[in-house]
Design an enzyme around this catalytic site. Structure first.
Site, PDB file in Angstrom:
ATOM      1  CB  ILE A 187      43.437  28.433  38.310  1.00  0.00           C
ATOM      2  CG1 ILE A 187      44.355  27.661  39.239  1.00  0.00           C
ATOM      3  CG2 ILE A 187      41.981  28.097  38.609  1.00  0.00           C
ATOM      4  CD1 ILE A 187      44.166  27.999  40.704  1.00  0.00           C
ATOM      5  N   GLY A 188      42.846  30.089  35.730  1.00  0.00           N
ATOM      6  CA  GLY A 188      41.858  30.792  34.915  1.00  0.00           C
ATOM      7  C   GLY A 188      42.282  32.219  34.685  1.00  0.00           C
ATOM      8  N   GLY A 239      40.610  36.437  34.251  1.00  0.00           N
ATOM      9  CA  GLY A 239      39.491  37.358  34.331  1.00  0.00           C
ATOM     10  C   GLY A 239      39.774  38.626  33.556  1.00  0.00           C
ATOM     11  CG  MET A 255      40.646  44.287  36.228  1.00  0.00           C
ATOM     12  SD  MET A 255      40.084  45.007  37.789  1.00  0.00           S
ATOM     13  CE  MET A 255      41.623  45.222  38.655  1.00  0.00           C
ATOM     14  CB  ALA A 256      43.899  39.395  37.975  1.00  0.00           C
ATOM     15  CB  VAL A 281      43.468  32.818  39.068  1.00  0.00           C
ATOM     16  CG1 VAL A 281      43.563  32.112  40.413  1.00  0.00           C
ATOM     17  CG2 VAL A 281      42.614  34.065  39.193  1.00  0.00           C
ATOM     18  CG  ASP A 330      30.225  40.424  40.781  1.00  0.00           C
ATOM     19  OD1 ASP A 330      29.118  40.308  40.226  1.00  0.00           O
ATOM     20  OD2 ASP A 330      31.286  40.055  40.251  1.00  0.00           O
TER      21      ASP A 330
END
Length: 718
Positions: free
Chosen positions: A18-19, A21, A23-24, A26, A135
């Site tokens: 999906i995407g 970031g 740190m991670a 998805v 956030d």
């Protein structure tokens, strides 16, 4: 990066990425145990050996796993498989609020308020569990395809405590609170500030503070005053602007104390848009603008900011801090901060001279007032007259703009240092088309300079309504709601008939009677034949109460059902104007695709003849067609075995199946008061049925509902 088809935790099969970031990554995955699709956040391999990142990754799961709320993306599972650390979350199909704002430019007032209420409710659930998101921004708010708003990415959330101190403001700088960018204490009110910035962007299409660098933006959050959103949106309701300004106060003490207060004001603003009910606390004597110290500037410069899309997490940069270099900078600042001795003496002498001049001027004015200097003793009267003249000159007389063109009106206002805005267009029998026919404030009104004058432009005399109209062409094949709307605008009365069809899509018009192009009298009935498809597929009615009309129509249509919109007013609606307050049949029931669902949309009340209304009411009562309902404030007790799951309440009456009935509410987590009671409100039942049973169902892990309690109810004719 994981490959498609990989099985994680002997349960989750990776379907697609999906995407990504900071740190991670998805992924979309299929849960083979529960046979459903989920979103899986996987820690990047380069961070797997870093215990600090793993700790933060696990903290995200712990912070979010305890939340169960319709406006929060739910966390289902967390684990580790052969060095792969992962979190399994609810898969939400939709777009981020940031993308939605980008597409529309800016949102309508009702849309923005509705989204803000749902986000506030999700955050309130988090705050009640002592979780601070830290956030909040449009990128972390998702609007699902069924219209629900969900808050996601608690990646930098922490459990609030007395030592929640941040040395790096990790949230996106455009939405960070002043206390975050200063590196200080962050609590629930920091989320309220960020939500206020988000609301500002929703209604204006822009953020209040922007700049070339993150440091420049951070400084603006600390020192600059926000441009009121009404500067960009002149028709913005006063109450909503006051709410945004209260949320974004630089001092946390001047913001909303709780999200419950914010939700109440947002709901109030839908009913009284221009009301003056938002309580803005006055500035205290010490609440002045505080300049940033060199140490704070270094702290801001050492903070890292980044923007991330949907399901992405902020990359946390931890930079080394060189204490020796900082000490050298402090020494240089001290040297530069010294004041030259000669300059200090010159400033002292200059101050004494200025003080002496001021004293002489004061003595002169006192003597003039007493008649000692300047002639007669009427000096006080002259001074008063001069003051009155000065005050009168500060006011401006609004000119008469009637019969002026727009350019002429604007020029006249500019010459008098007055602002202007076009309020719209309206028909006028006395003013020619294209010229100003009305203004606010009215002509000859005394106002202060720079006051905004709103003018309205004439469209000429109103056209007389013809006695006959022509049914337009091109209606065949359109959706029922579109055809209904066009016919009603022509003053015609649509009558709906249903017909099965394999050629025409469900909800689209098959034919009209009279046909397209026919000339009919105003107020005539026009029969609309609408397709119900093959009519042999079952679906569940979505509960769209509280949704905007357009959004509700789209959701019902997507389920293969046909929306029939009715407009009416109800004192007990509990929603804003333009929103669905009642539907028939009610949501949650299973029904054949192609069935018509009546949506009642709240409109403003109309003045009616009291005597006529009372006569109609008495006639209805005499005919025995009144409404059968429970008491207005029905409360139910908390079942002993209820543990905070999703709840569905069903009303079963008469010969209805105990597994069916009418859904009162669904997919909600109920909060019981200190007495262990939950207020359901008034329930309307079947006409003539004096008893019924309210079933309390809870959702299990597989997503199915099971009855755990039931309540006997009594109904009476209202």
């Amino acid at each position: 990066m994981l490959n498609v088809g990989v099985i994680i935790g002997e349960r989750y099969e990776v379907v697609s990425r999906i995407g990504s970031g900071g740190m991670a990554d998805v992924y979309k995955a299929k849960d083979h145990k529960l046979n459903r699709f989920v979103a899986m956040k996987v820690l990047k391999p380069e961070f797997s050996a870093d215990t600090n990142f793993i700790r933060k990754f696990q903290r995200e799961a712990q912070a979010a796993a305890g939340l169960a709320h319709p406006n929060v993306v739910n966390v289902f599972d967390v684990g580790e498989d052969q060095g792969v650390n992962y979190i399994v979350m609810e898969l939400v199909e939709g777009i981020t609020l940031k993308e939605y704002i980008s597409k529309k430019g800016k949102l309508t007032i009702k849309e923005a308020t509705s989204i803000a209420i749902q986000v506030s409710m999700g955050l309130e659930a988090a705050h009640n569990r002592n979780i601070v998101h830290r956030d909040i921004k449009p990128q972390n708010i998702i609007i699902s395809t069924d219209g629900k708003v969900k808050v996601t990415d608690f990646g930098i959330a922490r459990v609030a405590s007395s030592n929640t101190i941040s040395t790096n403001a990790m949230g996106s700088v455009h939405y960070s609170s002043p206390e975050q960018v200063r590196g200080g204490y962050s609590d629930f009110k920091s989320d309220i500030y960020s939500l206020g910035i988000t609301m500002y962007e929703m209604v204006t299409g822009r953020v209040p503070f922007d700049g070339d660098t993150t440091v420049a933006i951070a400084i603006k959050h600390l020192q600059d005053e926000m441009v009121p959103p009404s500067r960009y949106v002149p028709d913005l309701p006063r109450s909503l602007e006051d709410i945004i300004l209260k949320c974004t106060q630089k001092s946390p003490d001047r913001r909303y104390s709780t999200l419950a207060e914010l939700i109440n004001d947002l709901k109030h603003s839908l009913i009284d848009p221009n009301g003056n009910f938002v309580n803005l606390s006055p500035l205290s004597n010490h609440a002045q603008t505080i300049m940033i110290t060199p140490e704070e500037m270094k702290e801001i410069q050492n903070s890292g900011y980044s923007r991330t899309p949907d399901y992405e997490e902020e990359e946390e940069r931890e930079e080394d801090y060189d204490e020796d270099e900082d000490d050298e900078d402090d020494d240089e600042d001290d040297e530069r901060g010294g004041i030259n001795t000669k300059l200090e003496k010159a400033m002292t002498i200059g101050g004494l001279i200025i003080g002496a001049v001021i004293i002489c001027i004061l003595i002169y004015f006192v003597a003039s007032a007493a008649g000692i200097v300047g002639g007669s003793g009427s000096g006080q009267e002259n001074q008063t007259q001069q003051e009155d003249t000065g005050n009168a000159q500060e006011m401006v007389t609004v000119p008469d703009l009637t019969n002026m063109t727009e350019d002429e009106a604007r020029t006249a206002l500019k010459n008098l240092s007055l602002g202007y805005s076009k309020g719209g267009e309206e028909a006028s029998d006395t003013v020619p088309e294209g010229q100003v026919c009305r203004q606010d404030p009215a002509a000859d009104t005394q106002v202060e300079p720079n006051t905004q004058v709103t003018y309205y432009v004439s469209t000429g005399p109103a056209e007389a309504v013809s006695e006959t109209v022509t049914i337009p062409t091109g209606l065949i094949g359109q959706s029922l709601s579109q055809v209904q709307s066009q016919l009603q605008e022509l003053g015609l009365n649509p009558v709906i008939e249903q017909r099965k069809s394999t050629d025409v899509a469900v909800g689209n018009v098959i034919s009209l009677n009279p046909e397209e192009g026919a000339t009919v009298d105003t107020g005539s009935d026009v029969t609309i034949t609408v397709s119900v498809g093959e009519g042999d597929t079952m679906t569940r009615i979505p509960d769209v109460r509280g949704y905007e009309e357009a959004q509700a129509v789209q959701i019902v249509t997507d389920q293969g059902l046909i929306p029939d919109v009715e407009y009416s007013y109800s004192e007990s609606a509990g929603v804003g104007y333009g929103q669905v307050y009642e539907m028939s049949p009610q949501g949650g029931q299973r029904i054949e695709q192609g069935s018509i669902i009546t949506l009642r949309v709240l409109t403003e009340p109309e003045e009616t003849d009291t005597q006529s209304d009372s006569t109609e009411t008495s006639t209805e009562t005499s005919e025995g067609s009144g409404t059968w309902a429970t008491v207005s404030n029905l409360k139910i007790g908390q079942p002993d075995n209820y543990e905070g799951q999703m709840v569905r309440l069903r009303l079963v009456q008469g010969s209805e199946d105990a597994q069916g009935g009418t859904t009162i509410l669904q997919d909600q987590v109920l909060t019981f008061d200190e007495n262990g009671e939950y207020s359901v409100g008034q329930i309307t039942g079947q006409s003539g049925e004096s008893t019924g049973t309210l079933y309390f169902d809870v959702m299990d892990e597989s997503g199915n509902y099971t009855t755990i309690w039931s309540y006997p109810l009594e109904f009476s004719e209202q």
